[in-house]
Write an enzyme that holds these catalytic residues in place. Structure first.
Site, short mmCIF file in Angstrom:
data_model
loop_
_atom_site.label_atom_id
_atom_site.label_comp_id
_atom_site.label_asym_id
_atom_site.label_seq_id
_atom_site.Cartn_x
_atom_site.Cartn_y
_atom_site.Cartn_z
N HIS A 50 -1.65 -10.33 5.46
CA HIS A 50 -1.02 -9.12 6.54
C HIS A 50 -1.37 -8.21 6.73
CE1 HIS A 50 0.45 -7.19 2.42
NE2 HIS A 50 0.88 -8.51 1.61
N HIS A 105 8.90 -12.79 -8.19
CA HIS A 105 8.28 -12.19 -6.94
C HIS A 105 8.41 -13.07 -5.88
CE1 HIS A 105 7.26 -9.69 -3.56
NE2 HIS A 105 5.64 -9.81 -3.41
N GLU A 107 6.76 -13.85 -2.55
CA GLU A 107 6.15 -13.61 -1.92
C GLU A 107 5.03 -14.36 -2.08
OE1 GLU A 107 3.70 -10.03 -0.76
OE2 GLU A 107 2.84 -10.86 1.13
N ASP A 109 2.66 -15.40 -1.93
CA ASP A 109 0.88 -15.89 -2.76
C ASP A 109 1.17 -16.18 -4.33
OD1 ASP A 109 1.99 -13.14 -2.33
OD2 ASP A 109 0.53 -12.54 -2.84
N HIS A 172 6.48 -4.14 -4.54
CA HIS A 172 6.84 -4.20 -3.53
C HIS A 172 7.46 -4.37 -2.33
CE1 HIS A 172 4.59 -6.07 -1.30
NE2 HIS A 172 4.41 -6.88 -2.03
N ASP A 191 3.28 -7.72 -9.33
CA ASP A 191 2.44 -7.39 -7.75
C ASP A 191 1.58 -5.99 -8.83
OD1 ASP A 191 1.54 -8.62 -6.15
OD2 ASP A 191 3.28 -8.09 -4.80
N TYR A 219 -6.22 -1.37 -3.69
CA TYR A 219 -4.79 -2.07 -3.28
C TYR A 219 -4.09 -1.48 -3.65
CZ TYR A 219 -1.72 -5.99 -5.70
OH TYR A 219 -0.66 -6.03 -5.72
N HIS A 250 -2.77 -10.46 -9.96
CA HIS A 250 -3.37 -10.33 -8.47
C HIS A 250 -5.01 -9.78 -9.56
CE1 HIS A 250 -1.95 -11.74 -4.65
NE2 HIS A 250 -1.43 -10.61 -5.64
FE1 FEO Z 1 3.73 -8.81 -3.46
FE2 FEO Z 1 0.70 -10.63 -4.35
O1 FEO Z 1 2.21 -10.53 -3.37
#
Ligand code: FEO
Length: 426
Positions: A50, A105, A107, A109, A172, A191, A219, A250
């Site tokens: 994003h 989470h 999201e 990814d 987040h 995250d 990050y 991550h």
């Molecule tokens: Fe908020 Fe790594 O996704």
């Protein structure tokens, strides 16, 4: 014509095929603690989250498998990496032996591969936060999924271990939570505490320290920064837990008490955003006039003893600007006036920066113009709207800078430097 044989995709055959693939393509899991395995995927090709540039290296989506009386998979990976993750999973146990899936989470990814993983594993339960249930419904048809929303602080038993779910709302996303396994002193942090690193390294101590710190700052300043108040509230909670490993979703895993304390301390420093005696000048230029003004402003700052970095926005992505901002207490932004406004790279960088809500900064604006000259005022107001202190009036120069303009730029840089030194307290 003779047709090629159809591939069988179910049952034991599929498991053997997954295992064979895992071996052939070195898609092996990594045991990070006894009976706890990394089963994620390294995505060397992703270049954008994003608007956050992952160039030049990509990212890693971590997923973890805990083998116990109930086998639990924590998070998944992006949809395109589902096969890789399932191969790694199959190198530990048959996917259908996964009993629980925890979605910290939603999201994509981390949850993009969820439908494929649910289809393959057929779990007995899927756990998520209450807000996670809403986003899960938004992404998938979960009418036949065994989803259970957990409360903040709720604990479940999986055999020898327990898992405590701790909500980290807006860290987040509204659905974000972390999972704590006290028996292993392990925090699976989603995250939080991550880095966008694509590497065969799995642990922070396997990576070059300066590059690691840079990746952590990058990050934080491109993802976590707006949620710094939540970080400052969450850190004492983390410090109150007995943890010797933080496994983010991550990048690299923080192993050992020292590494855990180090990342907590780094996060506290980043979240506090104390004003630092260093500046960044960001600019774009049409015919080098604004660029030459930028250099003169930099020399005025250097003369006052403030280190400064010049970043042409033609040559530096806005993500790199944000990473630089981690070490800077002042942002000086410049653009010539073009079509009665600022140049596009300046507009996009300021838009991105404003969304990430940096605090405790000094700002200043400058630029050259031909006939209308709106850009310095626009930039000044933009920086001011981010809550920055604006100690000097916007500086503008018609046509090319002359000797008087260079003197004015030098003085302008000096004035910003003095304001910064005063704000830093010495
Ligand atoms: Fe908020 Fe790594 O996704």
């Amino acid at each position: 014509m003779r047709q090629p044989p159809r591939l069988r995709t179910g049952g034991l055959f599929h498991l053997y095929r997954l295992r064979a693939l895992a071996k052939d393509m070195t898609m092996q899991s990594v045991e990070i603690k006894k009976d706890i395995f990394w089963v994620g995927a390294v995505d060397y090709d992703n270049r954008d989250f994003h608007g956050y540039s992952l160039s030049p290296q990509g990212s890693t989506y971590n997923a973890y498998l805990v083998k116990d009386e109930k086998n639990v998979l924590f998070d998944t990976v992006s949809a395109k990496c589902a096969g890789t993750m399932l191969c790694r999973l199959a190198s530990v146990l048959p996917p259908e032996k996964v009993d629980y899936i925890v979605c910290n989470h939603m999201e994509p990814d981390h949850a993009g591969a969820l439908a494929q993983v649910v289809e393959r594993c057929k779990p007995e339960k899927i756990f998520c936060s209450k807000m996670g249930l809403q986003s899960m419904k938004g992404y998938f048809d979960i009418s036949n999924w065994p989803v259970q929303a957990v409360q903040n602080g709720e604990t479940i038993s999986i055999g020898k271990r327990t898992i405590t779910f701790v909500e980290t709302r807006m860290l987040h996303w509204p659905d974000s939570m972390v999972s704590y396994i006290p028996q292993d002193k392990l925090l699976i942090s989603n995250d939080a505490f991550g880095q966008n690193i694509a590497s065969t390294a799995r642990y922070v101590d396997e990576y070059e320290p300066a590059a690691l710190l840079q990746a952590i700052k990058e990050y934080y300043y491109n993802i976590v920064l707006p949620y710094s108040p939540q970080v400052l509230k969450a850190l004492p909670v983390v410090e109150g837990l007995d943890i010797d490993m933080i496994a983010p979703d991550h990048g690299l895993i923080h192993r050992g008490k020292d590494a855990v304390q180090r990342i907590v301390d780094i996060y506290r420093t980043l979240a506090e955003q104390k004003t630092q005696r260093r500046a960044v000048i960001i600019y774009d230029s049409m015919w080098h006039s604004t660029e030459r003004m930028a250099s003169a402003i930099a020399s005025g700052m250097e003369e006052k003893g403030v280190p400064v970095r010049l970043m042409s926005l033609k040559k530096n992505h806005h993500s790199a600007v944000m990473t630089e901002l981690a070490d800077c207490g002042a942002v000086i932004a410049g653009s010539p006036t073009h079509n009665n406004t600022v140049l596009p790279y300046v507009a996009s960088t300021l838009t991105y920066m404003k969304g990430l809500r940096p605090k405790n900064r000094i700002g200043a604006a400058f630029g050259s113009y031909g006939w209308s000259g709106e850009s310095p005022r626009i930039i000044h107001e933009w920086l001011e709207s981010m809550g920055m202190d604006m100690p000097v009036a916007a500086l503008k120069q018609q046509w090319a800078p002359n000797k008087d303009c260079f003197k004015a730029c030098h003085a302008f840089g000096g004035a910003v430097a003095e304001a910064l030194i005063q704000k830093c307290g010495g």
